[in-house]
Design a protein around this motif. Structure first.
Motif, short mmCIF file in Angstrom:
data_model
loop_
_atom_site.label_atom_id
_atom_site.label_comp_id
_atom_site.label_asym_id
_atom_site.label_seq_id
_atom_site.Cartn_x
_atom_site.Cartn_y
_atom_site.Cartn_z
N GLY A 16 55.13 38.83 8.19
CA GLY A 16 54.17 39.91 8.42
C GLY A 16 53.12 40.00 7.33
N VAL A 17 53.55 39.83 6.08
CA VAL A 17 52.61 39.87 4.95
C VAL A 17 51.62 38.71 5.05
CG1 VAL A 17 52.39 39.64 2.44
CG2 VAL A 17 54.22 41.05 3.41
N TYR A 18 52.14 37.53 5.34
CA TYR A 18 51.29 36.34 5.44
C TYR A 18 50.24 36.50 6.55
CZ TYR A 18 49.98 31.50 6.52
OH TYR A 18 49.28 30.35 6.79
N LEU A 19 50.69 36.96 7.72
CA LEU A 19 49.76 37.14 8.84
C LEU A 19 48.76 38.26 8.55
CD1 LEU A 19 52.25 36.73 11.81
CD2 LEU A 19 50.39 35.18 11.22
N THR A 20 49.22 39.30 7.87
CA THR A 20 48.33 40.40 7.50
C THR A 20 47.19 39.90 6.63
OG1 THR A 20 50.06 42.09 7.64
CG2 THR A 20 48.18 42.59 6.24
N LEU A 21 47.51 39.07 5.64
CA LEU A 21 46.50 38.54 4.73
C LEU A 21 45.57 37.57 5.45
CD1 LEU A 21 48.71 37.96 1.55
CD2 LEU A 21 47.11 39.84 2.00
N ARG A 22 46.13 36.68 6.27
CA ARG A 22 45.31 35.69 6.99
C ARG A 22 44.40 36.34 8.01
NH1 ARG A 22 46.72 30.37 7.50
NH2 ARG A 22 44.61 30.27 8.41
N LEU A 23 44.84 37.48 8.56
CA LEU A 23 44.05 38.16 9.60
C LEU A 23 43.16 39.26 9.02
CD1 LEU A 23 46.85 38.39 12.31
CD2 LEU A 23 44.74 37.04 12.50
N LEU A 26 52.55 28.23 14.06
CA LEU A 26 51.37 28.37 14.94
C LEU A 26 50.36 29.38 14.40
CD1 LEU A 26 53.26 28.36 18.38
CD2 LEU A 26 51.82 26.52 17.46
N SER A 27 50.50 29.76 13.14
CA SER A 27 49.58 30.76 12.57
C SER A 27 48.13 30.28 12.62
CB SER A 27 49.98 31.09 11.14
OG SER A 27 49.96 29.93 10.32
N GLY A 28 47.92 28.97 12.48
CA GLY A 28 46.57 28.44 12.56
C GLY A 28 45.92 28.70 13.91
N VAL A 29 46.72 28.59 14.98
CA VAL A 29 46.23 28.87 16.33
C VAL A 29 45.84 30.34 16.45
CG1 VAL A 29 46.83 28.92 18.78
CG2 VAL A 29 47.65 27.05 17.32
N VAL A 30 46.67 31.24 15.90
CA VAL A 30 46.39 32.67 15.93
C VAL A 30 45.08 32.98 15.22
CG1 VAL A 30 47.20 34.96 15.19
CG2 VAL A 30 48.85 33.26 16.03
N ILE A 31 44.88 32.41 14.05
CA ILE A 31 43.66 32.65 13.28
C ILE A 31 42.44 32.14 14.04
CG2 ILE A 31 42.48 32.28 11.09
CD1 ILE A 31 45.14 33.89 10.95
N ALA A 32 42.54 30.94 14.60
CA ALA A 32 41.40 30.35 15.31
C ALA A 32 41.03 31.17 16.54
CB ALA A 32 41.75 28.91 15.73
N GLU A 33 42.02 31.58 17.33
CA GLU A 33 41.75 32.40 18.51
C GLU A 33 41.13 33.74 18.12
OE1 GLU A 33 41.96 31.83 21.68
OE2 GLU A 33 43.00 29.89 21.71
N THR A 34 41.63 34.33 17.04
CA THR A 34 41.12 35.63 16.59
C THR A 34 39.66 35.52 16.15
OG1 THR A 34 43.35 36.24 15.84
CG2 THR A 34 41.52 37.54 15.00
N LYS A 35 39.34 34.52 15.35
CA LYS A 35 37.97 34.34 14.87
C LYS A 35 37.02 34.09 16.04
CE LYS A 35 38.83 32.67 10.18
NZ LYS A 35 38.61 31.56 9.22
#
Length: 461
Positions: free
Chosen positions: A27-34, A433-442
Protein backbone atom coordinates in the motif's frame (compact mmCIF):
# COMPACT_ATOMS: atom_id res chain seq x y z
CA UNK A 1 -2.30 -28.76 22.50
CA UNK A 2 -6.00 -28.35 21.65
CA UNK A 3 -7.42 -27.12 18.33
CA UNK A 4 -7.83 -23.53 19.55
CA UNK A 5 -4.18 -23.31 20.62
CA UNK A 6 -3.03 -24.81 17.31
CA UNK A 7 -5.09 -22.33 15.29
CA UNK A 8 -3.79 -19.47 17.43
CA UNK A 9 -0.20 -20.46 16.67
CA UNK A 10 -0.90 -20.76 12.95
CA UNK A 11 -2.66 -17.39 13.02
CA UNK A 12 0.30 -15.74 14.79
CA UNK A 13 2.67 -17.19 12.16
CA UNK A 14 0.52 -16.17 9.16
CA UNK A 15 -0.07 -12.67 10.51
CA UNK A 16 3.52 -12.20 11.62
CA UNK A 17 5.85 -9.35 10.58
CA UNK A 18 6.44 -10.67 7.00
CA UNK A 19 2.77 -10.51 5.96
CA UNK A 20 2.12 -7.24 7.82
CA UNK A 21 5.14 -5.72 6.07
CA UNK A 22 4.04 -7.05 2.67
CA UNK A 23 0.46 -5.85 3.17
CA UNK A 24 1.18 -2.34 4.40
CA UNK A 25 4.35 -2.08 2.30
CA UNK A 26 2.44 -2.76 -0.92
CA UNK A 27 0.00 0.00 0.00
CA UNK A 28 2.83 2.42 0.83
CA UNK A 29 4.63 1.61 -2.42
CA UNK A 30 1.51 2.09 -4.55
CA UNK A 31 0.62 5.27 -2.66
CA UNK A 32 4.01 6.79 -3.49
CA UNK A 33 4.01 5.61 -7.13
CA UNK A 34 0.48 6.94 -7.65
CA UNK A 35 1.16 10.32 -6.05
CA UNK A 36 -1.10 9.79 -3.01
CA UNK A 37 -3.99 9.11 -5.36
CA UNK A 38 -6.31 8.16 -2.48
CA UNK A 39 -6.21 11.80 -1.32
CA UNK A 40 -5.72 13.70 -4.58
CA UNK A 41 -8.38 11.75 -6.47
CA UNK A 42 -10.84 10.97 -3.68
CA UNK A 43 -13.21 13.86 -4.61
CA UNK A 44 -13.28 12.64 -8.22
CA UNK A 45 -13.84 9.04 -7.07
CA UNK A 46 -16.78 10.11 -4.87
CA UNK A 47 -18.18 12.08 -7.82
CA UNK A 48 -18.06 8.93 -9.95
CA UNK A 49 -19.91 7.01 -7.21
CA UNK A 50 -22.76 9.47 -6.76
CA UNK A 51 -23.01 10.82 -10.32
CA UNK A 52 -23.38 8.15 -13.00
CA UNK A 53 -21.86 8.74 -16.43
CA UNK A 54 -24.07 11.01 -18.57
CA UNK A 55 -23.22 9.22 -21.79
CA UNK A 56 -21.89 5.74 -20.97
CA UNK A 57 -20.47 3.72 -23.82
CA UNK A 58 -23.31 1.39 -24.93
CA UNK A 59 -20.71 -1.10 -26.15
CA UNK A 60 -19.03 -1.36 -22.73
CA UNK A 61 -18.85 -4.92 -21.43
CA UNK A 62 -20.12 -5.96 -18.01
CA UNK A 63 -22.95 -7.63 -16.12
CA UNK A 64 -24.02 -4.81 -13.77
CA UNK A 65 -23.65 -1.04 -13.44
CA UNK A 66 -20.46 0.41 -11.86
CA UNK A 67 -22.50 1.48 -8.80
CA UNK A 68 -24.03 -1.99 -8.49
CA UNK A 69 -20.54 -3.51 -8.68
CA UNK A 70 -19.44 -1.20 -5.86
CA UNK A 71 -22.50 -2.13 -3.78
CA UNK A 72 -21.75 -5.82 -4.37
CA UNK A 73 -18.18 -5.26 -3.14
CA UNK A 74 -19.45 -3.19 -0.20
CA UNK A 75 -21.99 -5.89 0.60
CA UNK A 76 -19.07 -8.24 1.18
CA UNK A 77 -16.84 -5.75 3.00
CA UNK A 78 -19.31 -3.96 5.28
CA UNK A 79 -20.15 -6.75 7.69
CA UNK A 80 -19.28 -8.09 11.10
CA UNK A 81 -15.79 -6.63 10.74
CA UNK A 82 -17.31 -3.17 11.20
CA UNK A 83 -19.03 -4.08 14.47
CA UNK A 84 -17.69 -7.34 15.89
CA UNK A 85 -14.25 -7.11 14.25
CA UNK A 86 -13.54 -3.63 15.61
CA UNK A 87 -14.61 -4.78 19.08
CA UNK A 88 -12.35 -7.85 18.81
CA UNK A 89 -9.39 -5.75 17.66
CA UNK A 90 -9.73 -3.21 20.48
CA UNK A 91 -10.33 -5.94 23.04
CA UNK A 92 -7.08 -7.71 22.09
CA UNK A 93 -4.92 -4.76 21.04
CA UNK A 94 -6.35 -1.87 23.05
CA UNK A 95 -7.55 1.47 21.61
CA UNK A 96 -4.32 1.72 19.61
CA UNK A 97 -5.61 -1.02 17.32
CA UNK A 98 -8.06 1.54 15.93
CA UNK A 99 -5.18 3.77 14.85
CA UNK A 100 -3.54 0.90 12.97
CA UNK A 101 -6.87 0.15 11.29
CA UNK A 102 -6.82 3.73 10.00
CA UNK A 103 -3.25 3.35 8.76
CA UNK A 104 -4.05 0.08 7.00
CA UNK A 105 -7.15 1.64 5.43
CA UNK A 106 -5.32 4.75 4.19
CA UNK A 107 -2.70 2.76 2.33
CA UNK A 108 -5.27 0.09 1.53
CA UNK A 109 -7.19 2.58 -0.61
CA UNK A 110 -4.28 2.64 -3.07
CA UNK A 111 -4.15 -1.15 -2.98
CA UNK A 112 -7.90 -1.44 -3.61
CA UNK A 113 -7.59 0.97 -6.55
CA UNK A 114 -4.77 -1.02 -8.13
CA UNK A 115 -6.33 -4.46 -7.75
CA UNK A 116 -9.71 -3.31 -9.10
CA UNK A 117 -8.06 -1.58 -12.07
CA UNK A 118 -6.22 -4.78 -12.94
CA UNK A 119 -9.38 -6.86 -12.51
CA UNK A 120 -11.21 -4.87 -15.18
CA UNK A 121 -8.19 -4.76 -17.51
CA UNK A 122 -7.63 -8.52 -17.50
CA UNK A 123 -11.21 -9.79 -17.14
CA UNK A 124 -12.77 -12.32 -19.50
CA UNK A 125 -16.15 -13.92 -20.23
CA UNK A 126 -17.07 -17.39 -18.95
CA UNK A 127 -19.01 -20.15 -20.72
CA UNK A 128 -22.29 -18.75 -19.34
CA UNK A 129 -21.60 -15.32 -20.81
CA UNK A 130 -20.80 -13.74 -17.41
CA UNK A 131 -17.80 -11.53 -16.73
CA UNK A 132 -14.99 -13.22 -14.81
CA UNK A 133 -12.14 -11.27 -13.31
CA UNK A 134 -10.03 -10.75 -10.24
CA UNK A 135 -6.56 -11.74 -9.05
CA UNK A 136 -6.69 -15.22 -10.58
CA UNK A 137 -7.04 -13.62 -14.03
CA UNK A 138 -4.48 -10.84 -13.69
CA UNK A 139 -2.04 -13.28 -12.11
CA UNK A 140 -2.43 -15.63 -15.09
CA UNK A 141 -2.96 -13.19 -17.97
CA UNK A 142 -0.90 -10.27 -16.69
CA UNK A 143 1.83 -11.86 -14.59
CA UNK A 144 1.82 -15.15 -16.57
CA UNK A 145 1.81 -17.18 -13.37
CA UNK A 146 -0.83 -19.91 -13.27
CA UNK A 147 0.48 -21.32 -10.00
CA UNK A 148 -0.19 -18.10 -8.06
CA UNK A 149 -3.53 -17.75 -9.85
CA UNK A 150 -4.67 -21.21 -8.77
CA UNK A 151 -3.27 -20.64 -5.28
CA UNK A 152 -5.38 -17.50 -4.95
CA UNK A 153 -8.52 -19.24 -6.21
CA UNK A 154 -8.12 -22.12 -3.74
CA UNK A 155 -7.61 -19.75 -0.81
CA UNK A 156 -10.49 -17.60 -2.08
CA UNK A 157 -12.84 -20.57 -1.83
CA UNK A 158 -11.40 -21.22 1.63
CA UNK A 159 -12.23 -17.68 2.75
CA UNK A 160 -15.74 -18.02 1.33
CA UNK A 161 -16.32 -21.34 3.09
CA UNK A 162 -14.41 -20.87 6.36
CA UNK A 163 -13.55 -17.19 6.67
CA UNK A 164 -15.40 -13.98 5.96
CA UNK A 165 -18.18 -15.54 3.90
CA UNK A 166 -20.06 -17.78 6.27
CA UNK A 167 -19.21 -18.53 9.89
CA UNK A 168 -18.43 -15.05 11.32
CA UNK A 169 -21.49 -13.51 9.65
CA UNK A 170 -23.94 -16.26 10.58
CA UNK A 171 -22.67 -16.47 14.15
CA UNK A 172 -22.97 -12.72 14.57
CA UNK A 173 -26.55 -12.65 13.25
CA UNK A 174 -27.86 -15.49 15.41
CA UNK A 175 -26.14 -14.18 18.55
CA UNK A 176 -27.41 -10.65 17.96
CA UNK A 177 -31.01 -11.68 17.31
CA UNK A 178 -31.00 -14.04 20.30
CA UNK A 179 -29.52 -11.44 22.62
CA UNK A 180 -31.64 -8.47 21.54
CA UNK A 181 -34.92 -10.04 20.44
CA UNK A 182 -34.88 -13.48 22.10
CA UNK A 183 -35.19 -15.34 18.79
CA UNK A 184 -33.98 -18.97 19.03
CA UNK A 185 -30.73 -19.61 17.16
CA UNK A 186 -32.20 -22.50 15.19
CA UNK A 187 -35.06 -20.36 13.89
CA UNK A 188 -32.72 -17.55 12.83
CA UNK A 189 -30.35 -19.99 11.14
CA UNK A 190 -33.24 -21.58 9.19
CA UNK A 191 -34.66 -18.27 7.94
CA UNK A 192 -31.21 -16.95 7.08
CA UNK A 193 -30.36 -20.07 5.09
CA UNK A 194 -33.56 -19.80 3.05
CA UNK A 195 -32.97 -16.10 2.30
CA UNK A 196 -29.37 -16.71 1.25
CA UNK A 197 -30.45 -19.55 -1.05
CA UNK A 198 -33.20 -17.44 -2.62
CA UNK A 199 -30.83 -14.59 -3.47
CA UNK A 200 -27.59 -16.36 -4.36
CA UNK A 201 -29.17 -18.89 -6.70
CA UNK A 202 -30.22 -15.90 -8.82
CA UNK A 203 -26.61 -15.03 -9.66
CA UNK A 204 -24.74 -11.72 -9.74
CA UNK A 205 -27.69 -9.65 -10.97
CA UNK A 206 -29.95 -10.66 -8.09
CA UNK A 207 -27.10 -10.28 -5.60
CA UNK A 208 -26.23 -6.80 -6.91
CA UNK A 209 -29.87 -5.67 -6.94
CA UNK A 210 -30.27 -6.81 -3.33
CA UNK A 211 -27.00 -5.09 -2.39
CA UNK A 212 -28.11 -1.82 -4.04
CA UNK A 213 -31.19 -1.78 -1.80
CA UNK A 214 -29.77 -3.05 1.47
CA UNK A 215 -26.21 -1.66 1.68
CA UNK A 216 -26.97 2.09 1.46
CA UNK A 217 -29.91 1.75 3.88
CA UNK A 218 -27.95 -0.27 6.45
CA UNK A 219 -24.88 1.99 6.24
CA UNK A 220 -26.88 5.21 6.67
CA UNK A 221 -28.90 3.72 9.54
CA UNK A 222 -25.79 2.61 11.44
CA UNK A 223 -23.90 5.86 10.78
CA UNK A 224 -26.84 7.94 12.07
CA UNK A 225 -27.06 5.83 15.23
CA UNK A 226 -23.31 6.19 15.78
CA UNK A 227 -23.41 9.94 15.15
CA UNK A 228 -26.15 10.28 17.76
CA UNK A 229 -23.88 8.61 20.35
CA UNK A 230 -20.95 10.83 19.36
CA UNK A 231 -23.03 14.02 19.46
CA UNK A 232 -24.40 13.16 22.91
CA UNK A 233 -20.84 12.61 24.13
CA UNK A 234 -19.07 15.21 21.99
CA UNK A 235 -16.99 16.58 24.87
CA UNK A 236 -15.21 13.21 25.16
CA UNK A 237 -14.17 12.93 21.51
CA UNK A 238 -10.82 14.81 21.78
CA UNK A 239 -9.70 12.69 24.76
CA UNK A 240 -10.85 9.52 22.95
CA UNK A 241 -8.84 10.31 19.81
CA UNK A 242 -5.82 11.24 21.94
CA UNK A 243 -6.03 7.91 23.77
CA UNK A 244 -6.25 5.98 20.49
CA UNK A 245 -3.14 7.68 19.07
CA UNK A 246 -1.13 7.47 22.29
CA UNK A 247 -1.88 3.80 22.89
CA UNK A 248 -0.99 2.95 19.27
CA UNK A 249 2.67 3.69 20.00
CA UNK A 250 2.95 3.31 23.76
CA UNK A 251 0.15 1.20 25.24
CA UNK A 252 2.24 0.49 28.34
CA UNK A 253 2.47 4.20 29.10
CA UNK A 254 -1.20 4.80 28.28
CA UNK A 255 -2.45 2.11 30.67
CA UNK A 256 0.37 1.90 33.19
CA UNK A 257 1.43 -1.53 31.89
CA UNK A 258 -1.46 -3.21 33.72
CA UNK A 259 -3.18 -4.75 30.69
CA UNK A 260 -0.19 -6.46 29.11
CA UNK A 261 -0.93 -4.95 25.68
CA UNK A 262 2.10 -4.24 23.48
CA UNK A 263 2.53 -2.08 20.39
CA UNK A 264 2.91 -5.20 18.24
CA UNK A 265 -0.40 -6.55 19.58
CA UNK A 266 -2.11 -3.26 18.76
CA UNK A 267 -0.57 -3.18 15.28
CA UNK A 268 -1.24 -6.83 14.48
CA UNK A 269 -4.87 -6.75 15.62
CA UNK A 270 -5.53 -3.40 13.98
CA UNK A 271 -4.12 -4.38 10.59
CA UNK A 272 -5.59 -7.91 10.62
CA UNK A 273 -9.09 -6.76 11.60
CA UNK A 274 -8.81 -3.80 9.23
CA UNK A 275 -8.11 -6.16 6.33
CA UNK A 276 -10.93 -8.44 7.50
CA UNK A 277 -13.25 -5.44 7.37
CA UNK A 278 -12.24 -3.55 4.20
CA UNK A 279 -10.51 -6.44 2.36
CA UNK A 280 -7.90 -4.15 0.75
CA UNK A 281 -5.09 -6.33 -0.57
CA UNK A 282 -7.13 -9.47 -0.05
CA UNK A 283 -8.13 -9.58 -3.72
CA UNK A 284 -11.87 -10.09 -3.19
CA UNK A 285 -13.36 -6.74 -4.18
CA UNK A 286 -11.72 -6.84 -7.64
CA UNK A 287 -13.86 -9.89 -8.42
CA UNK A 288 -16.95 -7.68 -8.08
CA UNK A 289 -15.29 -4.76 -9.86
CA UNK A 290 -14.69 -7.01 -12.87
CA UNK A 291 -18.45 -7.41 -13.32
CA UNK A 292 -18.96 -3.65 -13.80
CA UNK A 293 -20.32 -2.40 -17.12
CA UNK A 294 -17.49 -0.03 -18.04
CA UNK A 295 -14.84 0.60 -20.66
CA UNK A 296 -12.39 2.25 -18.23
CA UNK A 297 -10.38 0.19 -15.77
CA UNK A 298 -9.12 3.37 -14.06
CA UNK A 299 -12.60 4.80 -13.51
CA UNK A 300 -13.77 1.54 -11.91
CA UNK A 301 -10.60 1.42 -9.84
CA UNK A 302 -11.42 4.86 -8.43
CA UNK A 303 -14.99 3.81 -7.66
CA UNK A 304 -13.78 0.62 -5.95
CA UNK A 305 -11.27 2.63 -3.89
CA UNK A 306 -14.11 4.44 -2.12
CA UNK A 307 -15.20 1.09 -0.67
CA UNK A 308 -12.26 1.13 1.77
CA UNK A 309 -13.00 4.76 2.62
CA UNK A 310 -16.65 4.05 3.44
CA UNK A 311 -15.92 0.81 5.24
CA UNK A 312 -13.06 1.73 7.56
CA UNK A 313 -12.51 5.49 7.58
CA UNK A 314 -16.25 6.09 8.09
CA UNK A 315 -18.07 3.07 9.57
CA UNK A 316 -15.29 1.32 11.53
CA UNK A 317 -14.24 4.69 12.97
CA UNK A 318 -17.77 5.22 14.27
CA UNK A 319 -17.72 1.87 16.07
CA UNK A 320 -14.18 2.35 17.38
CA UNK A 321 -14.83 5.81 18.81
CA UNK A 322 -17.96 4.61 20.61
CA UNK A 323 -16.15 1.56 22.04
CA UNK A 324 -13.17 3.54 23.33
CA UNK A 325 -15.25 6.48 24.53
CA UNK A 326 -17.48 4.31 26.73
CA UNK A 327 -14.61 2.20 28.08
CA UNK A 328 -16.45 -1.11 27.57
CA UNK A 329 -13.36 -2.71 26.03
CA UNK A 330 -11.84 -2.99 29.52
CA UNK A 331 -14.74 -5.18 30.74
CA UNK A 332 -13.44 -8.78 30.82
CA UNK A 333 -16.98 -10.17 30.59
CA UNK A 334 -17.81 -8.52 27.26
CA UNK A 335 -16.67 -9.48 23.76
CA UNK A 336 -17.81 -9.20 20.15
CA UNK A 337 -21.31 -7.92 19.43
CA UNK A 338 -22.22 -7.90 23.14
CA UNK A 339 -19.40 -5.44 23.76
CA UNK A 340 -20.58 -3.11 20.99
CA UNK A 341 -24.19 -3.42 22.22
CA UNK A 342 -23.16 -2.30 25.70
CA UNK A 343 -21.13 0.59 24.27
CA UNK A 344 -24.17 1.93 22.41
CA UNK A 345 -26.39 1.42 25.46
CA UNK A 346 -24.00 3.47 27.58
CA UNK A 347 -23.51 6.07 24.85
CA UNK A 348 -27.24 6.63 24.38
CA UNK A 349 -28.07 6.21 28.06
CA UNK A 350 -30.74 3.64 27.21
CA UNK A 351 -31.02 -0.07 26.44
CA UNK A 352 -32.32 0.88 22.98
CA UNK A 353 -28.72 1.26 21.83
CA UNK A 354 -28.34 -2.49 21.37
CA UNK A 355 -31.20 -2.57 18.88
CA UNK A 356 -29.42 -0.09 16.62
CA UNK A 357 -26.34 -2.32 16.67
CA UNK A 358 -28.35 -5.49 16.14
CA UNK A 359 -30.31 -4.15 13.17
CA UNK A 360 -27.15 -2.80 11.55
CA UNK A 361 -25.31 -6.06 12.19
CA UNK A 362 -28.07 -8.21 10.70
CA UNK A 363 -28.12 -6.25 7.44
CA UNK A 364 -24.33 -5.93 7.21
CA UNK A 365 -23.69 -9.60 7.87
CA UNK A 366 -26.45 -10.79 5.53
CA UNK A 367 -25.10 -8.82 2.56
CA UNK A 368 -21.57 -10.03 3.31
CA UNK A 369 -22.78 -13.61 3.00
CA UNK A 370 -24.25 -12.76 -0.41
CA UNK A 371 -21.14 -11.00 -1.66
CA UNK A 372 -18.79 -13.79 -0.65
CA UNK A 373 -21.00 -16.35 -2.32
CA UNK A 374 -20.26 -14.54 -5.58
CA UNK A 375 -16.53 -14.31 -4.88
CA UNK A 376 -16.30 -18.03 -4.11
CA UNK A 377 -18.36 -18.82 -7.19
CA UNK A 378 -15.95 -16.93 -9.46
CA UNK A 379 -12.94 -18.66 -7.87
CA UNK A 380 -14.64 -22.03 -8.41
CA UNK A 381 -15.46 -21.17 -12.03
CA UNK A 382 -11.81 -20.28 -12.61
CA UNK A 383 -10.59 -23.63 -11.26
CA UNK A 384 -13.12 -26.10 -12.68
CA UNK A 385 -15.39 -24.15 -15.04
CA UNK A 386 -19.09 -23.31 -14.83
CA UNK A 387 -19.97 -26.92 -13.94
CA UNK A 388 -18.59 -26.29 -10.45
CA UNK A 389 -20.82 -23.29 -9.67
CA UNK A 390 -23.93 -25.17 -8.48
CA UNK A 391 -21.98 -27.62 -6.26
CA UNK A 392 -20.12 -24.66 -4.73
CA UNK A 393 -23.37 -22.84 -3.97
CA UNK A 394 -24.87 -25.98 -2.46
CA UNK A 395 -21.95 -26.44 -0.05
CA UNK A 396 -21.95 -22.72 0.74
CA UNK A 397 -25.63 -22.76 1.71
CA UNK A 398 -25.05 -25.81 3.93
CA UNK A 399 -22.19 -24.02 5.70
CA UNK A 400 -24.45 -21.01 6.27
CA UNK A 401 -26.94 -23.36 7.91
CA UNK A 402 -24.31 -24.77 10.27
CA UNK A 403 -22.38 -21.58 11.00
CA UNK A 404 -24.53 -20.66 13.98
CA UNK A 405 -23.13 -23.41 16.15
CA UNK A 406 -19.37 -22.79 16.07
CA UNK A 407 -17.49 -21.00 18.85
CA UNK A 408 -16.58 -17.34 18.30
CA UNK A 409 -12.84 -17.75 19.04
CA UNK A 410 -12.49 -20.57 16.51
CA UNK A 411 -14.38 -18.56 13.88
CA UNK A 412 -12.13 -15.51 14.07
CA UNK A 413 -8.93 -17.56 14.06
CA UNK A 414 -10.03 -19.53 10.98
CA UNK A 415 -11.05 -16.30 9.24
CA UNK A 416 -7.72 -14.63 10.00
CA UNK A 417 -5.68 -17.59 8.75
CA UNK A 418 -7.40 -18.04 5.37
CA UNK A 419 -7.55 -14.26 4.85
CA UNK A 420 -3.79 -13.99 5.25
CA UNK A 421 -3.12 -16.91 2.91
CA UNK A 422 -5.41 -15.39 0.26
CA UNK A 423 -3.66 -12.03 0.42
CA UNK A 424 -0.15 -13.36 -0.32
CA UNK A 425 -0.50 -14.27 -4.05
CA UNK A 426 -2.59 -11.16 -4.67
CA UNK A 427 0.01 -8.82 -3.18
CA UNK A 428 2.76 -10.48 -5.20
CA UNK A 429 0.66 -9.85 -8.31
CA UNK A 430 0.06 -6.21 -7.44
CA UNK A 431 3.77 -5.55 -7.00
CA UNK A 432 4.61 -7.40 -10.20
CA UNK A 433 1.99 -5.51 -12.22
CA UNK A 434 2.46 -2.10 -10.56
CA UNK A 435 3.99 -0.78 -13.79
CA UNK A 436 0.75 -1.58 -15.64
CA UNK A 437 -1.26 0.26 -12.94
CA UNK A 438 0.94 3.36 -13.22
CA UNK A 439 0.81 3.38 -17.03
CA UNK A 440 -2.98 3.01 -17.17
CA UNK A 441 -3.41 5.72 -14.53
CA UNK A 442 -1.17 8.23 -16.31
CA UNK A 443 -2.84 7.57 -19.67
CA UNK A 444 -6.34 8.03 -18.19
CA UNK A 445 -5.59 11.34 -16.47
CA UNK A 446 -3.65 12.65 -19.45
CA UNK A 447 -6.76 12.07 -21.58
CA UNK A 448 -8.97 13.56 -18.88
CA UNK A 449 -6.86 16.74 -18.76
CA UNK A 450 -7.30 17.14 -22.49
CA UNK A 451 -11.08 16.98 -22.05
CA UNK A 452 -11.16 19.15 -18.94
CA UNK A 453 -8.18 21.43 -18.30
CA UNK A 454 -9.44 22.14 -14.76
CA UNK A 455 -8.44 18.65 -13.64
CA UNK A 456 -5.45 18.64 -11.23
CA UNK A 457 -2.21 17.06 -12.42
CA UNK A 458 -1.42 13.63 -10.97
CA UNK A 459 1.59 13.97 -8.67
CA UNK A 460 3.17 10.87 -10.22
CA UNK A 461 3.21 12.47 -13.70
Amino acid sequence: MDLLQLLDRIDSFVWGPPLLTLLVGTGVYLTLRLGVLQVVRLPLALKYVFRPEKNPNPAAQGDVSPFAALCTALSATIGTGNIVGVATAIKAGGPGAMFWMWVAAFFGMATKYAESLLAVKYRTVDANGQMSGGPMYYLERGLNNKFLARMFAVFGIGVAFLGIGTFPQVNAIVDATAGSFGVPKLATAAVLTLLVAAVTLGGIKRISETAKLVVPFAAVFYILASLLVLVLNASQIPATVSLIVESAFSPEAAFGGTLGITMMMAMRNGVARGVFSNESGLGSAPIAAAAARTDSCVRQGLIAMTGTFFDTIVICSMTGLVLVMTGVWTNPDLAGAAMTNEAFNLGLGTQLGQYAVTIGLIFFAFTTILGWNYYGERCTEYLVGVKGILPFKSVYILLVAGGAFIKLETIWLLADIVNGLMAIPNLVGLLGLSGVVIAETKAYFAELRQENTSEPVLAAD
